[in-house]
Structures are given as structure tokens and as C-alpha cells.
Design a protein around this motif. Structure first.
Motif, PDB file in Angstrom:
ATOM      1  N   MET A  12       0.836  -1.182   0.000  1.00 15.66           N
ATOM      2  CA  MET A  12       0.000   0.000   0.000  1.00 15.66           C
ATOM      3  C   MET A  12       0.885   1.251   0.000  1.00 15.66           C
ATOM      4  SD  MET A  12      -2.911   1.371   2.654  1.00 15.66           S
ATOM      5  CE  MET A  12      -4.222   0.435   1.913  1.00 15.66           C
ATOM      6  N   ILE A  13       0.479   2.245  -0.779  1.00 18.97           N
ATOM      7  CA  ILE A  13       1.151   3.543  -0.765  1.00 18.97           C
ATOM      8  C   ILE A  13       0.537   4.352   0.371  1.00 18.97           C
ATOM      9  CG2 ILE A  13       1.507   5.719  -1.996  1.00 18.97           C
ATOM     10  CD1 ILE A  13       1.438   4.104  -4.602  1.00 18.97           C
ATOM     11  N   LYS A  14       1.415   4.920   1.196  1.00 17.27           N
ATOM     12  CA  LYS A  14       0.963   5.753   2.309  1.00 17.27           C
ATOM     13  C   LYS A  14       1.452   7.177   2.079  1.00 17.27           C
ATOM     14  CE  LYS A  14       0.679   1.914   5.385  1.00 17.27           C
ATOM     15  NZ  LYS A  14       0.608   1.477   6.734  1.00 17.27           N
ATOM     16  N   VAL A  15       0.499   8.085   2.064  1.00 16.67           N
ATOM     17  CA  VAL A  15       0.794   9.500   1.870  1.00 16.67           C
ATOM     18  C   VAL A  15       0.489  10.217   3.180  1.00 16.67           C
ATOM     19  CG1 VAL A  15       0.260  11.584   0.553  1.00 16.67           C
ATOM     20  CG2 VAL A  15       0.113   9.328  -0.563  1.00 16.67           C
ATOM     21  N   LYS A  16       1.496  10.895   3.717  1.00 19.42           N
ATOM     22  CA  LYS A  16       1.324  11.667   4.949  1.00 19.42           C
ATOM     23  C   LYS A  16       1.451  13.140   4.588  1.00 19.42           C
ATOM     24  CE  LYS A  16       4.011  10.355   8.161  1.00 19.42           C
ATOM     25  NZ  LYS A  16       5.072  10.163   9.162  1.00 19.42           N
ATOM     26  N   VAL A  17       0.400  13.903   4.876  1.00 19.58           N
ATOM     27  CA  VAL A  17       0.373  15.331   4.582  1.00 19.58           C
ATOM     28  C   VAL A  17       0.442  16.082   5.903  1.00 19.58           C
ATOM     29  CG1 VAL A  17      -0.940  17.230   3.561  1.00 19.58           C
ATOM     30  CG2 VAL A  17      -1.038  14.941   2.524  1.00 19.58           C
ATOM     31  N   LYS A  18       1.458  16.929   6.039  1.00 16.80           N
ATOM     32  CA  LYS A  18       1.609  17.735   7.255  1.00 16.80           C
ATOM     33  C   LYS A  18       1.263  19.176   6.925  1.00 16.80           C
ATOM     34  CE  LYS A  18       5.171  14.797   9.248  1.00 16.80           C
ATOM     35  NZ  LYS A  18       6.544  14.767   9.790  1.00 16.80           N
ATOM     36  N   ARG A  19       0.416  19.748   7.784  1.00 15.10           N
ATOM     37  CA  ARG A  19      -0.039  21.127   7.590  1.00 15.10           C
ATOM     38  C   ARG A  19       0.172  21.934   8.870  1.00 15.10           C
ATOM     39  NH1 ARG A  19      -3.675  21.515   3.107  1.00 15.10           N
ATOM     40  NH2 ARG A  19      -4.269  19.458   2.363  1.00 15.10           N
ATOM     41  N   GLN A  20       0.366  23.214   8.654  1.00 13.52           N
ATOM     42  CA  GLN A  20       0.404  24.160   9.760  1.00 13.52           C
ATOM     43  C   GLN A  20      -0.448  25.338   9.333  1.00 13.52           C
ATOM     44  OE1 GLN A  20       4.264  25.832  10.714  1.00 13.52           O
ATOM     45  NE2 GLN A  20       3.711  25.826  12.866  1.00 13.52           N
ATOM     46  N   ASN A  21      -1.443  25.688  10.153  1.00 10.51           N
ATOM     47  CA  ASN A  21      -2.383  26.754   9.791  1.00 10.51           C
ATOM     48  C   ASN A  21      -2.997  26.508   8.419  1.00 10.51           C
ATOM     49  OD1 ASN A  21      -1.727  28.099  12.202  1.00 10.51           O
ATOM     50  ND2 ASN A  21      -0.011  29.118  11.200  1.00 10.51           N
ATOM     51  N   GLU A  22      -3.357  25.271   8.168  1.00  7.85           N
ATOM     52  CA  GLU A  22      -3.995  24.817   6.930  1.00  7.85           C
ATOM     53  C   GLU A  22      -3.080  24.835   5.705  1.00  7.85           C
ATOM     54  OE1 GLU A  22      -7.907  26.310   6.152  1.00  7.85           O
ATOM     55  OE2 GLU A  22      -8.407  26.404   8.274  1.00  7.85           O
ATOM     56  N   ASN A  23      -1.834  25.232   5.864  1.00  9.19           N
ATOM     57  CA  ASN A  23      -0.896  25.249   4.745  1.00  9.19           C
ATOM     58  C   ASN A  23      -0.004  24.015   4.782  1.00  9.19           C
ATOM     59  OD1 ASN A  23      -1.678  27.763   3.606  1.00  9.19           O
ATOM     60  ND2 ASN A  23      -0.641  28.771   5.299  1.00  9.19           N
ATOM     61  N   VAL A  24       0.202  23.422   3.625  1.00  9.95           N
ATOM     62  CA  VAL A  24       1.036  22.229   3.507  1.00  9.95           C
ATOM     63  C   VAL A  24       2.492  22.629   3.714  1.00  9.95           C
ATOM     64  CG1 VAL A  24       1.808  20.390   1.967  1.00  9.95           C
ATOM     65  CG2 VAL A  24      -0.577  21.181   1.868  1.00  9.95           C
ATOM     66  N   GLU A  44       4.811  19.705   4.397  1.00 14.52           N
ATOM     67  CA  GLU A  44       5.548  18.489   4.050  1.00 14.52           C
ATOM     68  C   GLU A  44       4.588  17.419   3.564  1.00 14.52           C
ATOM     69  OE1 GLU A  44       8.958  17.144   6.487  1.00 14.52           O
ATOM     70  OE2 GLU A  44       7.849  15.258   6.639  1.00 14.52           O
ATOM     71  N   ILE A  45       5.021  16.674   2.566  1.00 19.28           N
ATOM     72  CA  ILE A  45       4.284  15.513   2.072  1.00 19.28           C
ATOM     73  C   ILE A  45       5.276  14.366   1.965  1.00 19.28           C
ATOM     74  CG2 ILE A  45       2.952  14.509   0.176  1.00 19.28           C
ATOM     75  CD1 ILE A  45       2.039  17.351  -0.533  1.00 19.28           C
ATOM     76  N   ASP A  46       4.916  13.248   2.561  1.00 17.24           N
ATOM     77  CA  ASP A  46       5.767  12.056   2.574  1.00 17.24           C
ATOM     78  C   ASP A  46       4.996  10.935   1.879  1.00 17.24           C
ATOM     79  OD1 ASP A  46       7.481   9.977   3.163  1.00 17.24           O
ATOM     80  OD2 ASP A  46       7.467  10.297   5.321  1.00 17.24           O
ATOM     81  N   ILE A  47       5.544  10.425   0.785  1.00 13.93           N
ATOM     82  CA  ILE A  47       4.902   9.360   0.011  1.00 13.93           C
ATOM     83  C   ILE A  47       5.809   8.135   0.075  1.00 13.93           C
ATOM     84  CG2 ILE A  47       4.016   8.669  -2.248  1.00 13.93           C
ATOM     85  CD1 ILE A  47       3.806  11.707  -2.910  1.00 13.93           C
ATOM     86  N   LYS A  48       5.269   7.015   0.574  1.00 10.58           N
ATOM     87  CA  LYS A  48       6.078   5.804   0.722  1.00 10.58           C
ATOM     88  C   LYS A  48       5.288   4.569   0.317  1.00 10.58           C
ATOM     89  CE  LYS A  48       8.981   7.384   4.454  1.00 10.58           C
ATOM     90  NZ  LYS A  48       9.356   7.310   5.817  1.00 10.58           N
TER      91      LYS A  48
END
Length: 102
Positions: free
Chosen positions: A1-13, A15-19
């Protein structure tokens, strides 16, 4: 499975980690992996051509995108990529997942 982790601060992206691998089909024939790779690399290239406000690390089976300077352009393109990936999740829920972290 591909796992995408989206990190936001104040609704702004920021970091995105795709593994991972989708395991939809054999390596080299997997349309889900090909779609994710195309979306991610096209987004990275587009941002780098327009404003060079991100950095990225690419390893075998992994891509991490980090915002080094928040701009309207990178936020629009990153959110567009997340929307496109979300469409894949709706079609292939056993092969890709997205987690949002604040």
C-alpha cells in the motif's frame, strides 16, 4: 500500500511524505504506482520551474517534499496534487491511503 502523509500548519502544507508500493499489479505494470509517481514528480517539477520554493528527497519507494518558502503557487500545486491523490484513494482504497497531520 502507498501511504501518503500530509503535514499542515495553519492549513498550509509544509511536508508531504509518500512511501510504499500499491501492490495493484507487478512492479513496472502497476497503474496506481505510475499515477502517484506521475502526479508527484509533475508537481515537484512545476513548483521548481515556477518558484523553487520546495526541496525534495527521492529514494527507492519514497518521496518527501518539504516547503522551504511558502508561496501561493506551491500551496495551490501541492493541494491540487493532494486532491488528485484523493481521487485515487476513492478508486483504489486497498492500494493507497492519505493521512493528514497537523
Amino acid at each position: 500500500m502507498i501511504k501518503v502523509k500530509v503535514k499542515r500548519q495553519n492549513e498550509n502544507v509544509y511536508e508531504i511524505d509518500i512511501k510504499g508500493h500499491a501492490d495493484y499489479d507487478d512492479y513496472g505494470k502497476d497503474i496506481v504506482c505510475a499515477s502517484v509517481s506521475t502526479m508527484a514528480i509533475t508537481t515537484v517539477n512545476g513548483i521548481n520551474v515556477l518558484d523553487e520554493s520546495i526541496e525534495f528527497e527521492e529514494n527507492s519507494g519514497s518521496l518527501i517534499i518539504r516547503v522551504i518558502k511558502e508561496t501561493d503557487i506551491n500551496q495551490k500545486l501541492l493541494n491540487n496534487m493532494i486532491d488528485e491523490l484523493s481521487e485515487l484513494v476513492s478508486q483504489y482504497p486497498k492500494n493507497i491511503e492519505i493521512r493528514n497531520e497537523d
